[in-house]
Design a protein around this motif. Structure first.
Motif, PDB file in Angstrom:
ATOM      1  N   THR A   1       0.822  -1.150  -0.004  1.00 17.01           N
ATOM      2  CA  THR A   1      -0.130  -0.096  -0.066  1.00 17.01           C
ATOM      3  C   THR A   1       0.743   1.188  -0.005  1.00 17.01           C
ATOM      4  O   THR A   1       0.232   2.484  -0.050  1.00 17.01           O
ATOM      5  CB  THR A   1      -0.845   0.049   1.229  1.00 17.01           C
ATOM      6  N   GLY A   2       2.124   1.249  -0.110  1.00 20.82           N
ATOM      7  CA  GLY A   2       3.237   2.204  -0.049  1.00 20.82           C
ATOM      8  C   GLY A   2       2.814   3.268   0.862  1.00 20.82           C
ATOM      9  O   GLY A   2       2.720   3.027   2.030  1.00 20.82           O
ATOM     10  N   GLN A   3       2.821   4.601   0.297  1.00 21.15           N
ATOM     11  CA  GLN A   3       2.424   5.844   1.229  1.00 21.15           C
ATOM     12  C   GLN A   3       1.273   5.639   2.080  1.00 21.15           C
ATOM     13  O   GLN A   3       1.072   6.334   3.336  1.00 21.15           O
ATOM     14  CB  GLN A   3       2.490   7.211   0.415  1.00 21.15           C
ATOM     15  N   ASN A   4       0.262   4.782   1.799  1.00 23.97           N
ATOM     16  CA  ASN A   4      -1.008   4.490   2.734  1.00 23.97           C
ATOM     17  C   ASN A   4      -0.573   4.104   3.712  1.00 23.97           C
ATOM     18  O   ASN A   4      -1.151   4.318   5.068  1.00 23.97           O
ATOM     19  CB  ASN A   4      -1.923   3.837   1.939  1.00 23.97           C
ATOM     20  N   ALA A   5       0.481   3.245   3.852  1.00 23.38           N
ATOM     21  CA  ALA A   5       1.180   2.442   5.116  1.00 23.38           C
ATOM     22  C   ALA A   5       1.615   3.699   6.083  1.00 23.38           C
ATOM     23  O   ALA A   5       1.548   3.593   7.276  1.00 23.38           O
ATOM     24  CB  ALA A   5       2.138   1.564   4.666  1.00 23.38           C
ATOM     25  N   VAL A   6       2.174   4.691   5.416  1.00 26.08           N
ATOM     26  CA  VAL A   6       2.543   5.641   6.334  1.00 26.08           C
ATOM     27  C   VAL A   6       1.581   6.459   6.974  1.00 26.08           C
ATOM     28  O   VAL A   6       1.568   6.875   7.965  1.00 26.08           O
ATOM     29  CB  VAL A   6       3.588   6.720   5.582  1.00 26.08           C
ATOM     30  N   SER A   7       0.456   6.606   6.300  1.00 31.64           N
ATOM     31  CA  SER A   7      -0.799   7.579   6.874  1.00 31.64           C
ATOM     32  C   SER A   7      -1.266   6.774   7.977  1.00 31.64           C
ATOM     33  O   SER A   7      -1.928   6.903   9.208  1.00 31.64           O
ATOM     34  CB  SER A   7      -1.684   7.650   5.733  1.00 31.64           C
ATOM     35  N   GLN A   8      -1.361   5.096   7.718  1.00 31.84           N
ATOM     36  CA  GLN A   8      -2.045   4.254   8.798  1.00 31.84           C
ATOM     37  C   GLN A   8      -0.875   4.412   9.996  1.00 31.84           C
ATOM     38  O   GLN A   8      -1.450   4.426  11.204  1.00 31.84           O
ATOM     39  CB  GLN A   8      -1.863   2.854   8.198  1.00 31.84           C
ATOM     40  N   ALA A   9       0.252   4.368   9.846  1.00 29.55           N
ATOM     41  CA  ALA A   9       1.208   4.267  11.088  1.00 29.55           C
ATOM     42  C   ALA A   9       0.932   5.586  11.843  1.00 29.55           C
ATOM     43  O   ALA A   9       1.053   5.497  12.860  1.00 29.55           O
ATOM     44  CB  ALA A   9       2.619   4.463  10.512  1.00 29.55           C
ATOM     45  N   GLN A  10       0.734   6.763  11.064  1.00 32.30           N
ATOM     46  CA  GLN A  10       0.428   8.071  11.839  1.00 32.30           C
ATOM     47  C   GLN A  10      -0.729   7.950  12.563  1.00 32.30           C
ATOM     48  O   GLN A  10      -1.078   8.318  13.825  1.00 32.30           O
ATOM     49  CB  GLN A  10       0.393   9.161  10.768  1.00 32.30           C
ATOM     50  N   VAL A  11      -1.764   7.330  11.975  1.00 31.75           N
ATOM     51  CA  VAL A  11      -3.200   7.159  12.975  1.00 31.75           C
ATOM     52  C   VAL A  11      -3.010   6.471  14.158  1.00 31.75           C
ATOM     53  O   VAL A  11      -3.455   6.735  15.314  1.00 31.75           O
ATOM     54  CB  VAL A  11      -4.202   6.685  12.194  1.00 31.75           C
ATOM     55  N   PHE A  12      -2.532   5.251  13.891  1.00 32.64           N
ATOM     56  CA  PHE A  12      -2.091   4.325  15.075  1.00 32.64           C
ATOM     57  C   PHE A  12      -1.378   4.810  16.040  1.00 32.64           C
ATOM     58  O   PHE A  12      -1.537   4.714  17.112  1.00 32.64           O
ATOM     59  CB  PHE A  12      -1.591   2.984  14.326  1.00 32.64           C
ATOM     60  N   ARG A  13      -0.136   5.570  15.622  1.00 35.46           N
ATOM     61  CA  ARG A  13       0.687   6.050  16.609  1.00 35.46           C
ATOM     62  C   ARG A  13      -0.032   7.250  17.555  1.00 35.46           C
ATOM     63  O   ARG A  13       0.486   7.478  18.836  1.00 35.46           O
ATOM     64  CB  ARG A  13       1.900   6.886  15.810  1.00 35.46           C
TER      65      ARG A  13
END
Ligand code: GDP
Length: 303
Positions: A231-243
């Motif tokens: 999922t590329g950059q989407n994985a970065v967004s998910q990490a932000q939400v979870f963090r």
């Protein structure tokens, strides 16, 4: 096969995505501004993300100028050094309880490879001689419980579960009690994967946290976030939400074997400062590797 070779094989698509674009330069005999533009493009295409791409290209350019390098064949190793530096700042070690069972909470949205990663972790630690118990904490989906049961049987570890719809905190409570009674070393706990926003995440996980901490001092000892590299950059967004919602202590980055977007690991570590602790390189239970910055960077930059 050593770790470098396993990374090299698993990262084949990402590697050729970067170096396929730069191959012409490597066969040439000069390095100029256009080369760096092309390197920027190649890194962006591999989902390294804008900020980290600029940072990496700057590091390579400085090093090349400092060492007065004119042979383009030396560029892959300069990029590997820069990537190693970007990936090194964080501690990839797993944390264990000083005494008694260790509880690892595994979070992530549906489909990222959470269940498979739990099974792979169980297999890894079981092979290392630890007694492992799985907790089927995704009580929202009956299929999630069944899938974990299947993996438990395949790996050869016990799975603690309740019926679908029951309280995940109660499953965690049972799993801790079972671990204490059976002398288990490690509890790996699945969680619901339908959590897309901070409020949902916090509501669902806060009770699990409370029960874990009450029953087991210092628990959860690790909160691993599973992200899908495809999922590329989407994985970065998910990490932000979870963090923002939970104290993520490490990342399992899955499906690196199936994507050319493996560069996404760089912004996750460098910009979000969350250590990648494990990487998934296939669908089988032994396709999980402990992350190592240098081997990873050397493998993605090897010819
Ligand atoms: P969950 O919904 O997050 O629990 O996801 P699953 O564990 O069920 O995995 C979803 C799909 O991704 C399955 O088909 C897995 O076999 C696949 N998968 C998981 N990890 C990897 C990996 O590292 N590499 C590849 N190629 N596939 C993976």
């Amino acid at each position: 096969m050593g770790l470098f070779d396993r990374f090299r094989k698993g990262l084949e698509k990402s590697r050729s995505n970067i170096w396929g674009r730069l191959g012409g330069w490597l066969q040439g005999n000069r390095i100029d501004a256009q080369f760096y533009d092309d390197m920027e493009e190649a890194l962006l295409a591999s989902d390294v993300g804008f900020d980290t791409t600029i940072w990496l290209v700057d590091q390579v350019r400085r090093q090349q100028q400092k060492e007065r390098i004119s042979d383009p064949k030396e560029l892959p190793s300069l990029l590997a050094n820069a990537m190693t530096k970007a990936l090194s700042g964080v501690d990839s070690q797993m944390q264990f309880a000083a005494e008694g069972p260790t509880l690892v909470l595994v979070v992530g949205v549906n489909g990222v490879g959470k269940t498979t990663s739990i099974a792979k972790l169980a297999h890894h630690y079981k092979s290392a001689g630890k007694k492992v118990i799985l907790a089927a904490g995704d009580t929202f989906r009956a299929a999630a419980i069944e899938q974990l049961m299947e993996w438990g049987a395949r790996v050869g570890v016990d799975v603690v579960r309740q019926s679908p719809g029951s309280d995940p905190a109660a499953v965690v409570f049972d799993a801790i009690a079972a671990a204490k009674a059976r002398g288990a070393d490690l509890i790996i706990c699945d969680t619901a994967g339908r959590l897309h926003n901070k409020a949902n995440l916090m509501a669902e996980l806060s009770k699990v946290y409370k029960v874990a901490a009450r029953e087991l001092p210092g628990a959860p000892h690790e909160v691993l976030l599973v992200l899908d590299a495809v999922t590329g950059q989407n994985a970065v967004s998910q990490a932000q939400v979870f963090r923002e919602a939970v104290s993520v202590s490490g990342i399992v980055l899955t499906k690196l074997d199936g994507t050319a977007k493996g560069g996404v690991i760089l912004p996750i570590v460098r910009e979000l400062e969350i250590p990648v602790k494990w990487v998934g390189l296939g669908e089988q239970m032994n396709d999980l590797e402990v992350f190592d910055a240098k081997d990873f960077a050397d493998a993605i930059c090897s010819s």
